[in-house]
Write a protein that holds these residues in place. Structure first.
Motif, mmCIF file in Angstrom:
data_model
loop_
_atom_site.group_PDB
_atom_site.id
_atom_site.type_symbol
_atom_site.label_atom_id
_atom_site.label_comp_id
_atom_site.label_asym_id
_atom_site.label_seq_id
_atom_site.Cartn_x
_atom_site.Cartn_y
_atom_site.Cartn_z
ATOM 1 N N GLU A 65 67.730 60.869 13.496
ATOM 2 C CA GLU A 65 67.200 60.230 14.702
ATOM 3 C C GLU A 65 68.054 59.026 15.100
ATOM 4 O O GLU A 65 68.248 58.776 16.299
ATOM 5 N N ALA A 66 68.558 58.309 14.104
ATOM 6 C CA ALA A 66 69.425 57.158 14.415
ATOM 7 C C ALA A 66 70.679 57.638 15.140
ATOM 8 O O ALA A 66 71.119 57.022 16.130
ATOM 9 N N ALA A 67 71.237 58.772 14.708
ATOM 10 C CA ALA A 67 72.435 59.306 15.359
ATOM 11 C C ALA A 67 72.107 59.729 16.800
ATOM 12 O O ALA A 67 72.864 59.466 17.739
ATOM 13 N N GLN A 68 70.936 60.364 16.951
ATOM 14 C CA GLN A 68 70.524 60.830 18.285
ATOM 15 C C GLN A 68 70.287 59.649 19.240
ATOM 16 O O GLN A 68 70.701 59.674 20.396
ATOM 17 N N LEU A 69 69.657 58.602 18.717
ATOM 18 C CA LEU A 69 69.326 57.452 19.559
ATOM 19 C C LEU A 69 70.559 56.621 19.913
ATOM 20 O O LEU A 69 70.717 56.167 21.051
ATOM 21 N N THR A 70 71.449 56.443 18.940
ATOM 22 C CA THR A 70 72.563 55.503 19.154
ATOM 23 C C THR A 70 73.850 56.185 19.591
ATOM 24 O O THR A 70 74.768 55.529 20.075
ATOM 25 N N GLY A 71 73.947 57.506 19.342
ATOM 26 C CA GLY A 71 75.200 58.210 19.628
ATOM 27 C C GLY A 71 76.243 58.002 18.536
ATOM 28 O O GLY A 71 77.393 58.392 18.713
ATOM 29 N N HIS A 72 75.843 57.405 17.405
ATOM 30 C CA HIS A 72 76.793 57.176 16.298
ATOM 31 C C HIS A 72 76.352 57.919 15.048
ATOM 32 O O HIS A 72 75.238 57.738 14.577
ATOM 33 N N ASP A 73 77.270 58.714 14.487
ATOM 34 C CA ASP A 73 76.963 59.460 13.263
ATOM 35 C C ASP A 73 77.074 58.603 12.017
ATOM 36 O O ASP A 73 76.400 58.851 11.032
ATOM 37 N N ASP A 74 77.987 57.610 12.049
ATOM 38 C CA ASP A 74 78.140 56.824 10.817
ATOM 39 C C ASP A 74 77.111 55.699 10.801
ATOM 40 O O ASP A 74 76.752 55.118 11.835
ATOM 41 N N LEU A 75 76.617 55.433 9.587
ATOM 42 C CA LEU A 75 75.496 54.512 9.409
ATOM 43 C C LEU A 75 75.803 53.120 9.918
ATOM 44 O O LEU A 75 74.964 52.472 10.551
ATOM 45 N N GLU A 76 77.000 52.639 9.632
ATOM 46 C CA GLU A 76 77.354 51.277 10.000
ATOM 47 C C GLU A 76 77.300 51.093 11.530
ATOM 48 O O GLU A 76 76.704 50.140 12.026
ATOM 49 N N SER A 77 77.886 52.038 12.260
ATOM 50 C CA SER A 77 77.882 51.897 13.725
ATOM 51 C C SER A 77 76.473 52.045 14.280
ATOM 52 O O SER A 77 76.083 51.327 15.215
ATOM 53 N N ALA A 78 75.693 52.980 13.698
ATOM 54 C CA ALA A 78 74.320 53.164 14.179
ATOM 55 C C ALA A 78 73.521 51.879 13.937
ATOM 56 O O ALA A 78 72.789 51.403 14.812
ATOM 57 N N ALA A 79 73.684 51.297 12.743
ATOM 58 C CA ALA A 79 72.940 50.073 12.412
ATOM 59 C C ALA A 79 73.341 48.946 13.360
ATOM 60 O O ALA A 79 72.481 48.212 13.867
ATOM 61 N N ARG A 80 74.618 48.826 13.652
ATOM 62 C CA ARG A 80 75.077 47.756 14.549
ATOM 63 C C ARG A 80 74.476 47.903 15.941
ATOM 64 O O ARG A 80 74.031 46.941 16.551
ATOM 65 N N TRP A 81 74.443 49.153 16.421
ATOM 66 C CA TRP A 81 73.860 49.437 17.746
ATOM 67 C C TRP A 81 72.390 49.006 17.757
ATOM 68 O O TRP A 81 71.924 48.325 18.666
ATOM 69 N N LEU A 82 71.662 49.399 16.689
ATOM 70 C CA LEU A 82 70.221 49.113 16.639
ATOM 71 C C LEU A 82 69.964 47.609 16.530
ATOM 72 O O LEU A 82 69.035 47.087 17.144
ATOM 73 N N LEU A 83 70.809 46.905 15.766
ATOM 74 C CA LEU A 83 70.620 45.458 15.603
ATOM 75 C C LEU A 83 70.884 44.714 16.915
ATOM 76 O O LEU A 83 70.395 43.599 17.111
ATOM 77 N N LYS A 84 71.643 45.330 17.810
ATOM 78 C CA LYS A 84 71.864 44.703 19.126
ATOM 79 C C LYS A 84 70.722 45.010 20.097
ATOM 80 O O LYS A 84 70.585 44.370 21.126
ATOM 81 N N ALA A 85 69.901 46.016 19.760
ATOM 82 C CA ALA A 85 68.870 46.478 20.693
ATOM 83 C C ALA A 85 67.554 45.721 20.547
ATOM 84 O O ALA A 85 66.607 45.991 21.293
ATOM 85 N N GLY A 86 67.450 44.801 19.582
ATOM 86 C CA GLY A 86 66.207 44.028 19.421
ATOM 87 C C GLY A 86 65.903 43.621 17.996
ATOM 88 O O GLY A 86 65.765 42.430 17.696
ATOM 89 N N PRO A 87 65.775 44.584 17.083
ATOM 90 C CA PRO A 87 65.345 44.225 15.727
ATOM 91 C C PRO A 87 66.363 43.380 14.969
ATOM 92 O O PRO A 87 67.563 43.508 15.202
ATOM 93 N N SER A 88 65.864 42.528 14.038
ATOM 94 C CA SER A 88 66.798 41.764 13.196
ATOM 95 C C SER A 88 66.992 42.466 11.857
ATOM 96 O O SER A 88 67.862 42.086 11.084
ATOM 97 N N THR A 89 66.175 43.479 11.599
ATOM 98 C CA THR A 89 66.330 44.297 10.382
ATOM 99 C C THR A 89 66.155 45.761 10.763
ATOM 100 O O THR A 89 65.257 46.099 11.552
ATOM 101 N N VAL A 90 67.009 46.598 10.192
ATOM 102 C CA VAL A 90 66.925 48.039 10.438
ATOM 103 C C VAL A 90 66.954 48.747 9.087
ATOM 104 O O VAL A 90 67.769 48.397 8.223
ATOM 105 N N VAL A 91 66.057 49.714 8.915
ATOM 106 C CA VAL A 91 66.117 50.552 7.710
ATOM 107 C C VAL A 91 66.351 51.986 8.175
ATOM 108 O O VAL A 91 65.525 52.548 8.902
ATOM 109 N N ILE A 92 67.490 52.553 7.765
ATOM 110 C CA ILE A 92 67.773 53.958 8.099
ATOM 111 C C ILE A 92 67.456 54.792 6.862
ATOM 112 O O ILE A 92 68.043 54.598 5.796
ATOM 113 N N LYS A 93 66.483 55.709 7.025
ATOM 114 C CA LYS A 93 66.028 56.527 5.897
ATOM 115 C C LYS A 93 66.920 57.761 5.798
ATOM 116 O O LYS A 93 67.199 58.423 6.792
#
Ligand code: AMP
Length: 298
Positions: free
Chosen positions: A176-204
């Motif tokens: 779902e993180a890849a689908q939402l952010t357009g990034h397959d690698d965890l680091e890029s997906a996490a960076r995208w999500l951290l810019k979108a609002g949350p200060s902490t992200v947990v990718i399961k």
């Protein structure tokens, strides 16, 4: 520190599940149900949700026995939410067979005056517009933790991005993180999500554990290695229950321990169909598995 209460919204469902281990029809499930059963091991829980006139007494009994406050769960004429899922041979892939929204179609969440003051809020997997509606009722929110799924990323992206803006801690699985952010690698997906609002992200990451990302740090937490996999349904919400249950008892510096508690709690869920495995969990049993997981972290 006494545990702070948690207010949670999500689906209360009857699930039909097929895994290589067998099948079950119309068993108790839903994101809010798994969350409530898991988090009530650690903290008081207040549920917001809706069920239909066909909701079984067994479900009410379950909440009562766990001390879950269901005063904001409405029972209205119509059908309870139903979901069907089929798992692949190795249980790593899941296909949704059907989603019948039933009473969720015109559900308007209501939160009592007392429950509006809850500081820790879990926005479990349901339509993002309903997650937002619950947020609007809350007058003392300090920590908003949210989750979602592929259906809402496809259908309600704009509302989902509005949920993200309000979210402090976002929980999501890797696909779902890849689908939402357009990034397959965890680091890029996490960076995208951290810019979108949350200060902490947990990718399961399923059987590969969980990836914790904050603005300053990254950490990988492995799974409990001895779980006997039967049915993964509800693992995500049980993870959330353990994770937020930890936050309700500790301060914010304990995020890694919170992920370990979430991981240990979810390991019980996968060991039985529906709620069977999770219902065997005790606070001591979870602690024991946490110890094993800690031993695997480098
Ligand atoms: P998880 O395995 O943790 O992702 O959660 C599984 C639970 O999510 C099941 O018990 C389903 O009833 C529930 N679920 C599945 N699809 C939806 C949906 N579209 N909205 C809300 N809950 C859902």
């Amino acid at each position: 520190m006494t545990a702070r209460p948690i207010l949670a919204v999500g689906s209360i469902a009857l699930d039909t599940i097929e895994t290589p281990q067998g099948q079950r029809q119309e068993i108790l499930g839903g994101s809010a149900t798994f969350f409530a059963v898991a988090s009530s091991l650690f903290a008081p829980v207040r549920l917001v949700g809706v069920v239909g006139s066909d909701y079984p007494e067994e479900g009410w009994r379950l909440f009562r026995e766990r001390g879950v406050d269901v005063s904001d769960v409405q029972q209205i004429a119509g059908s309870t939410f139903r979901w069907g899922g089929h798992y692949s041979r190795d249980l790593s892939g899941r296909e949704t067979l059907f989603t019948h929204l039933g009473v969720f179609e015109d559900f308007q969440p209501l939160v009592s005056d007392e429950n509006r003051l809850t500081e820790i809020i879990y926005l479990g997997n349901i339509q993002p517009s309903l997650q937002l509606a619950v947020c609007e009722h809350m007058t003392a929110a300090r920590r908003i933790i949210s989750d979602t799924m592929n259906l809402w990323i496809d259908m309600n992206r704009e509302e989902l991005e509005a949920v993200l803006e309000k979210t402090h801690i976002f929980l999501i699985n890797d696909e779902e993180a890849a689908q939402l952010t357009g990034h397959d690698d965890l680091e890029s997906a996490a960076r995208w999500l951290l810019k979108a609002g949350p200060s902490t992200v947990v990718i399961k990451l399923g059987h590969r554990g969980a990836f914790l990302a904050t603005n300053g740090a990254r950490k990988h937490i492995p799974v409990y290695p001895h779980a006997r996999l039967v049915d993964p349904t509800g693992a995500g919400d049980s993870f959330a229950g353990g994770f937020i249950g930890h936050i309700a008892n500790h301060d914010e510096s304990q995020l890694e321990e919170a992920v370990i508690r979430g991981t240990a709690t979810a390991s019980f869920t996968v060991e039985g169909f529906g709620l069977e495995g999770l219902l065997r969990a005790t606070p001591e049993g979870v602690e024991h598995r946490m110890e094993t997981i800690r031993g695997l972290i480098d």
